[in-house]
Design an enzyme around this catalytic site. Structure first.
Site, PDB file in Angstrom:
ATOM      1  N   SER A 133       0.873  -1.190   0.000  1.00  0.00           N
ATOM      2  CA  SER A 133       0.000   0.000   0.000  1.00  0.00           C
ATOM      3  C   SER A 133       0.904   1.232   0.000  1.00  0.00           C
ATOM      4  O   SER A 133       2.088   1.131   0.374  1.00  0.00           O
ATOM      5  CB  SER A 133      -0.855   0.008   1.274  1.00  0.00           C
ATOM      6  OG  SER A 133      -1.536   1.229   1.429  1.00  0.00           O
ATOM      7  N   TYR A 146      -2.509  -0.160  10.706  1.00  0.00           N
ATOM      8  CA  TYR A 146      -2.541  -0.663   9.323  1.00  0.00           C
ATOM      9  C   TYR A 146      -1.236  -0.311   8.605  1.00  0.00           C
ATOM     10  O   TYR A 146      -0.630  -1.165   7.942  1.00  0.00           O
ATOM     11  CB  TYR A 146      -3.751  -0.064   8.594  1.00  0.00           C
ATOM     12  CG  TYR A 146      -3.835  -0.429   7.128  1.00  0.00           C
ATOM     13  CD1 TYR A 146      -4.157  -1.717   6.730  1.00  0.00           C
ATOM     14  CD2 TYR A 146      -3.595   0.532   6.131  1.00  0.00           C
ATOM     15  CE1 TYR A 146      -4.230  -2.057   5.380  1.00  0.00           C
ATOM     16  CE2 TYR A 146      -3.669   0.202   4.788  1.00  0.00           C
ATOM     17  CZ  TYR A 146      -3.986  -1.094   4.414  1.00  0.00           C
ATOM     18  OH  TYR A 146      -4.056  -1.425   3.074  1.00  0.00           O
TER      19      TYR A 146
HETATM   20  N1  LIG Z   1      -8.682  -0.499  -1.287  1.00  0.00           N
HETATM   21  C1  LIG Z   1      -7.591   0.238  -1.127  1.00  0.00           C
HETATM   22  O1  LIG Z   1      -7.635   1.479  -1.197  1.00  0.00           O
HETATM   23  C2  LIG Z   1      -6.250  -0.417  -0.896  1.00  0.00           C
HETATM   24  C3  LIG Z   1      -5.109   0.380  -1.020  1.00  0.00           C
HETATM   25  C4  LIG Z   1      -3.858  -0.185  -0.813  1.00  0.00           C
HETATM   26  C5  LIG Z   1      -3.761  -1.539  -0.508  1.00  0.00           C
HETATM   27  N2  LIG Z   1      -4.867  -2.286  -0.374  1.00  0.00           N
HETATM   28  C6  LIG Z   1      -4.697  -3.708  -0.042  1.00  0.00           C
HETATM   29  O2  LIG Z   1      -5.272  -4.485  -1.073  1.00  0.00           O
HETATM   30  C7  LIG Z   1      -5.579  -5.788  -0.559  1.00  0.00           C
HETATM   31  C8  LIG Z   1      -6.972  -6.161  -1.027  1.00  0.00           C
HETATM   32  O3  LIG Z   1      -7.921  -5.289  -0.444  1.00  0.00           O
HETATM   33  P1  LIG Z   1      -9.174  -4.703  -1.237  1.00  0.00           P
HETATM   34  O4  LIG Z   1      -9.008  -3.241  -1.292  1.00  0.00           O
HETATM   35  O5  LIG Z   1      -9.395  -5.443  -2.509  1.00  0.00           O
HETATM   36  O6  LIG Z   1     -10.337  -4.960  -0.163  1.00  0.00           O
HETATM   37  P2  LIG Z   1     -11.518  -6.012  -0.084  1.00  0.00           P
HETATM   38  O7  LIG Z   1     -12.428  -5.867  -1.247  1.00  0.00           O
HETATM   39  O8  LIG Z   1     -12.088  -5.834   1.290  1.00  0.00           O
HETATM   40  O9  LIG Z   1     -10.787  -7.425  -0.186  1.00  0.00           O
HETATM   41  C9  LIG Z   1     -10.089  -8.000   0.882  1.00  0.00           C
HETATM   42  C10 LIG Z   1      -9.948  -9.479   0.634  1.00  0.00           C
HETATM   43  O10 LIG Z   1      -9.179 -10.059   1.713  1.00  0.00           O
HETATM   44  C11 LIG Z   1      -9.821 -11.247   2.107  1.00  0.00           C
HETATM   45  N3  LIG Z   1      -9.518 -11.589   3.493  1.00  0.00           N
HETATM   46  C12 LIG Z   1      -9.629 -10.807   4.595  1.00  0.00           C
HETATM   47  N4  LIG Z   1      -9.304 -11.514   5.689  1.00  0.00           N
HETATM   48  C13 LIG Z   1      -8.954 -12.762   5.250  1.00  0.00           C
HETATM   49  C14 LIG Z   1      -8.528 -13.949   5.903  1.00  0.00           C
HETATM   50  N5  LIG Z   1      -8.382 -14.027   7.238  1.00  0.00           N
HETATM   51  N6  LIG Z   1      -8.252 -15.040   5.139  1.00  0.00           N
HETATM   52  C15 LIG Z   1      -8.403 -15.001   3.802  1.00  0.00           C
HETATM   53  N7  LIG Z   1      -8.797 -13.907   3.128  1.00  0.00           N
HETATM   54  C16 LIG Z   1      -9.088 -12.813   3.863  1.00  0.00           C
HETATM   55  C17 LIG Z   1     -11.308 -11.005   1.888  1.00  0.00           C
HETATM   56  O11 LIG Z   1     -11.951 -12.272   1.661  1.00  0.00           O
HETATM   57  P3  LIG Z   1     -12.940 -13.016   2.681  1.00  0.00           P
HETATM   58  O12 LIG Z   1     -13.590 -11.982   3.545  1.00  0.00           O
HETATM   59  O13 LIG Z   1     -13.910 -13.728   1.771  1.00  0.00           O
HETATM   60  O14 LIG Z   1     -12.060 -13.969   3.406  1.00  0.00           O
HETATM   61  C18 LIG Z   1     -11.293 -10.207   0.608  1.00  0.00           C
HETATM   62  O15 LIG Z   1     -11.315 -11.057  -0.515  1.00  0.00           O
HETATM   63  C19 LIG Z   1      -5.421  -5.686   0.960  1.00  0.00           C
HETATM   64  O16 LIG Z   1      -4.184  -6.269   1.335  1.00  0.00           O
HETATM   65  C20 LIG Z   1      -5.396  -4.189   1.218  1.00  0.00           C
HETATM   66  O17 LIG Z   1      -4.662  -3.858   2.391  1.00  0.00           O
HETATM   67  C21 LIG Z   1      -6.120  -1.771  -0.567  1.00  0.00           C
END
Ligand SMILES: NC(=O)c1ccc[n+]([C@@H]2O[C@H](COP(=O)([O-])OP(=O)(O)OC[C@H]3O[C@@H](n4cnc5c(N)ncnc54)[C@H](OP(=O)(O)O)[C@@H]3O)[C@@H](O)[C@H]2O)c1
Length: 235
Positions: A133, A146
């Site tokens: 991130s 975070y």
């Molecule tokens: N959105 C942003 O602005 C942003 C920016 C920078 C980085 N990121 C990073 O991008 C990555 C993906 O996030 P996203 O933005 O796509 O959010 P998201 O739509 O909430 O997706 C998060 C994913 O992580 C999975 N997850 C959470 N806890 C888990 C566990 N214990 N075991 C297995 N899977 C788990 C969830 O699946 P289940 O709930 O089905 O398990 C979901 O598929 C994360 O690492 C986040 O920190 C996001």
């Protein structure tokens, strides 16, 4: 065909990446806890896919993920450590269990998936993509813990690069604001509302923007390793 495991594939960045890589010719293994969401995404995939119910915090479930992948596809070329979450709150209002959960998923879960996949990645001279991130490079108020987890991811990526060099490629993908379910984890508050307004009332990033960057990294020839990609909305 190359085989890729994507954790957190049930929504957001992980789901978009699974669909894009499958369309580009990869065998995709979608891992997450919510099977109903994975099954819905699978409607967009060809037959070269596998869905696995996994909580990355449970070592035996990650072991089973790797075993099922090897049983079906025989190898692992790419691991995308994408599962992650962030709770938005100032430190003074933070819940200890939320802090621990962020470290359990974002850091320990990533380490478990890496540990269990590494022997297979080494065999294929494969690639690890860690979804970090911009919070891996800066520290923002209201997301301090975070940010700490993502700084740890950054350190792990740098260390893998130094210890494995030509044996396994590794890349940190560091997005800014992406329109996903990310903010839905946090309890509603003025901070969350402000972030949601920023994420969704501006032309911020979409999951597909990150998926395309991942595909670009994976498409480089063997002698080229992209180790760091920072992607911000152009605002
Ligand atoms: N959105 C942003 O602005 C942003 C920016 C920078 C980085 N990121 C990073 O991008 C990555 C993906 O996030 P996203 O933005 O796509 O959010 P998201 O739509 O909430 O997706 C998060 C994913 O992580 C999975 N997850 C959470 N806890 C888990 C566990 N214990 N075991 C297995 N899977 C788990 C969830 O699946 P289940 O709930 O089905 O398990 C979901 O598929 C994360 O690492 C986040 O920190 C996001």
């Amino acid at each position: 065909m190359k085989t890729v495991i994507i954790t957190g594939a049930s929504s957001g960045i992980g789901a978009e990446t699974a669909v894009l890589l499958n369309r580009k010719g990869y065998q995709v293994v979608l891992a997450a806890r919510r099977m109903n969401k994975l099954e819905k995404i699978a409607e967009q995939l060809n037959e070269h896919h596998l869905l696995v119910k996994v909580d990355v915090c449970k070592v035996h479930e990650v072991e089973s993920l790797v075993k099922q992948t090897i049983d079906k596809f025989g190898k692992i070329d790419v691991l995308i450590n994408n599962a992650g979450l962030g709770y938005i709150a100032p430190l003074a209002e933070g819940k200890l269990e939320d802090w621990h959960q962020m470290f359990n998923v974002n850091v320990n879960g990533l380490l478990t998936c890496t540990h269990k996949s590494l022997p297979y990645l080494l065999k294929e001279k494969g690639t690890i993509i860690n979804i970090a991130s911009v919070a891996a490079h800066e520290v923002f108020p209201n997301t301090v813990v975070y940010c700490a987890t993502k700084h740890a991811v950054n350190a792990i990526t740098l260390g893998i690069r130094k210890e494995f060099r030509d044996k396994v490629k590794v890349c940190n993908i560091s997005p800014g604001a992406v329109q996903t379910e990310f903010l839905e984890q946090s309890e509603e508050s003025n901070n969350v509302k402000q972030m949601r307004d920023f994420f969704f009332n501006n032309e911020t990033l979409k999951g597909i923007d990150i998926a395309e960057a991942i595909y670009e990294v994976l498409s480089k020839p063997a002698h080229v390793a992209i180790n760091e990609v920072i992607i911000r909305p152009n605002i």
